[in-house]
Design a protein around this motif. Sequence first.
Motif, PDB file in Angstrom:
ATOM      1  N   HIS A 124     -75.287  15.941 -28.762  1.00 27.27           N
ATOM      2  CA  HIS A 124     -73.583  17.131 -28.263  1.00 27.27           C
ATOM      3  C   HIS A 124     -73.801  18.077 -29.603  1.00 27.27           C
ATOM      4  O   HIS A 124     -73.556  18.543 -29.760  1.00 27.27           O
ATOM      5  N   ARG A 125     -74.578  17.483 -30.808  1.00 30.36           N
ATOM      6  CA  ARG A 125     -74.630  18.211 -31.780  1.00 30.36           C
ATOM      7  C   ARG A 125     -75.900  19.242 -31.769  1.00 30.36           C
ATOM      8  O   ARG A 125     -75.626  20.524 -32.131  1.00 30.36           O
ATOM      9  N   GLU A 126     -77.086  18.734 -31.783  1.00 35.27           N
ATOM     10  CA  GLU A 126     -77.704  19.537 -31.164  1.00 35.27           C
ATOM     11  C   GLU A 126     -78.643  19.560 -30.083  1.00 35.27           C
ATOM     12  O   GLU A 126     -79.546  18.825 -30.211  1.00 35.27           O
ATOM     13  N   PRO A 127     -77.891  19.700 -28.703  1.00 33.78           N
ATOM     14  CA  PRO A 127     -78.992  19.469 -27.605  1.00 33.78           C
ATOM     15  C   PRO A 127     -80.454  20.257 -27.663  1.00 33.78           C
ATOM     16  O   PRO A 127     -80.292  21.857 -27.525  1.00 33.78           O
ATOM     17  N   ASN A 128     -81.333  19.757 -26.976  1.00 37.27           N
ATOM     18  CA  ASN A 128     -81.946  20.201 -26.105  1.00 37.27           C
ATOM     19  C   ASN A 128     -81.983  20.814 -24.987  1.00 37.27           C
ATOM     20  O   ASN A 128     -82.395  20.568 -23.868  1.00 37.27           O
ATOM     21  N   LEU A 129     -81.103  21.716 -24.689  1.00 39.83           N
ATOM     22  CA  LEU A 129     -81.066  22.378 -23.568  1.00 39.83           C
ATOM     23  C   LEU A 129     -81.724  23.274 -22.620  1.00 39.83           C
ATOM     24  O   LEU A 129     -81.722  23.664 -21.560  1.00 39.83           O
ATOM     25  N   GLU A 130     -83.640  23.450 -23.936  1.00 46.97           N
ATOM     26  CA  GLU A 130     -84.662  23.985 -22.874  1.00 46.97           C
ATOM     27  C   GLU A 130     -84.767  22.904 -21.600  1.00 46.97           C
ATOM     28  O   GLU A 130     -85.654  23.302 -20.507  1.00 46.97           O
ATOM     29  N   ILE A 131     -85.059  21.983 -22.143  1.00 44.83           N
ATOM     30  CA  ILE A 131     -85.431  20.899 -21.069  1.00 44.83           C
ATOM     31  C   ILE A 131     -84.271  21.015 -20.187  1.00 44.83           C
ATOM     32  O   ILE A 131     -84.854  20.401 -19.133  1.00 44.83           O
ATOM     33  N   LEU A 132     -83.333  20.660 -19.932  1.00 48.58           N
ATOM     34  CA  LEU A 132     -82.647  21.255 -18.823  1.00 48.58           C
ATOM     35  C   LEU A 132     -82.757  22.027 -18.517  1.00 48.58           C
ATOM     36  O   LEU A 132     -82.987  22.514 -17.213  1.00 48.58           O
ATOM     37  N   ALA A 133     -82.899  23.389 -18.317  1.00 49.64           N
ATOM     38  CA  ALA A 133     -83.583  24.465 -18.248  1.00 49.64           C
ATOM     39  C   ALA A 133     -84.637  24.009 -17.377  1.00 49.64           C
ATOM     40  O   ALA A 133     -84.506  24.616 -16.146  1.00 49.64           O
ATOM     41  N   ALA A 134     -85.634  23.562 -18.156  1.00 56.65           N
ATOM     42  CA  ALA A 134     -87.192  23.463 -17.966  1.00 56.65           C
ATOM     43  C   ALA A 134     -86.643  22.735 -16.614  1.00 56.65           C
ATOM     44  O   ALA A 134     -88.231  22.761 -15.586  1.00 56.65           O
ATOM     45  N   ALA A 135     -85.673  21.587 -16.635  1.00 53.07           N
ATOM     46  CA  ALA A 135     -85.562  20.417 -15.450  1.00 53.07           C
ATOM     47  C   ALA A 135     -85.298  21.278 -14.056  1.00 53.07           C
ATOM     48  O   ALA A 135     -85.995  20.494 -13.177  1.00 53.07           O
ATOM     49  N   GLN A 144     -67.104  15.949 -21.267  1.00 52.53           N
ATOM     50  CA  GLN A 144     -66.478  15.004 -23.009  1.00 52.53           C
ATOM     51  C   GLN A 144     -67.282  15.552 -23.703  1.00 52.53           C
ATOM     52  O   GLN A 144     -66.667  16.755 -24.182  1.00 52.53           O
ATOM     53  N   ARG A 145     -67.930  14.725 -24.092  1.00 53.86           N
ATOM     54  CA  ARG A 145     -68.659  15.443 -25.857  1.00 53.86           C
ATOM     55  C   ARG A 145     -69.645  17.210 -25.271  1.00 53.86           C
ATOM     56  O   ARG A 145     -69.552  18.050 -25.872  1.00 53.86           O
ATOM     57  N   PHE A 146     -70.187  17.131 -23.833  1.00 57.28           N
ATOM     58  CA  PHE A 146     -70.745  18.272 -23.224  1.00 57.28           C
ATOM     59  C   PHE A 146     -69.991  19.748 -22.961  1.00 57.28           C
ATOM     60  O   PHE A 146     -70.353  20.201 -22.519  1.00 57.28           O
ATOM     61  N   THR A 147     -68.835  18.997 -22.486  1.00 58.02           N
ATOM     62  CA  THR A 147     -67.616  20.233 -21.966  1.00 58.02           C
ATOM     63  C   THR A 147     -67.738  21.344 -22.773  1.00 58.02           C
ATOM     64  O   THR A 147     -67.303  22.745 -21.837  1.00 58.02           O
TER      65      THR A 147
END
Length: 355
Positions: A124-135, A144-147
């Motif tokens: 949650h401190r340095e998430p790779n949200l590009e992976i999330l978008a590509a999925a 919790q940690r990602f809210t």
Amino acid sequence: MNKFKFSKFMVIGLAAFSLALSACSNTTDEAATSNAASSAAAATTTDTADSATNAASTPATVEITDAHGTVTVPVNPTKVVALDNRTFETLSDWGVKLVAAPKDVMPPDSPYVSDDSVQNIGNHREPNLEILAAADPDLVIVGQRFTSYYDEIKKLVPNAAVIDFELDVSGEEGSPGENLIAGFKNATTNLGEIFEKQTEADQLIADFDKAIEEAKAAYNGTDTVMSVIVSGGDIGFSAPHSGRVWGPLYEIFGWVPSLEVQNSSTDHQGDDISVEAIAQSNPDWIFVLDRDAAISSDEKAVPAQDVIDNAPALQNTKAVTKGQIVYAPNDTYTNESIETFTELINNLTQALSKQ
């Protein structure tokens, strides 16, 4: 006479022929009517079948309530990203396939961590949200940690249903204990509806409720409690009401704190407190969360039990001399699920019942 007889026979024959023609005509009309009815029935059956096929091809949805309101979510979504540590165990037990998850802040023994098909978003401190978008997920479960990334995630995946199961156990809004219980029940119920696991969800909630009632009955109402978080060999204070894991339980079970500190927080390592202060409060019970047990791969990390056992100032406290120390399950810090809390509360009941 013969001529007359012949004519009479002709009349009779013509009458019979006419009757035969009439019968044939009626039979033909009945057949036509029957064929028309059959055709209509067949058409109706075909229309019904087509409607059923169209209905089956249209994904079913369910409306759930999260921290932001009502969200329409597909039932049994095929591409799911889970970011809420409170949900991992439930999803895993129900056999829900994930396309991505933050493996860096998950229990090492989670099936998702060892599954190479589940992409790692990191922490949650340095998430790779590009992976999330590509999925290109159908559903993203936040909490919790990602809210804090909720709005950003909504923008990254505009076509996905994004749900946030964050709950306030800090005491800033409402009652920490009530919020914890309501939050667990709401998330579990909603997940059950989304993944068609209503029976399993109901059972988890029933087990949770039972554990709470038994723990309430086991506590004598007078023994004092000290709750701590051990991290990096240091002992931190998990304050009543607001402290990590233990805080909301004071309210739920009516525990009497052995010590209260002004301006306490929800810090993940607990608030600074001296071992001497703990000793002076002389608690009847010490409840311990071992943070390193959940996050450290370092074999040199000192187990919380060793830290407590080797703290000279604590050895004369009632909790230590009576052996009245309860440790949360080792994975609690990264697996604060309804299953984990049920296990933790059952452990408390077992310990308190022996007093």
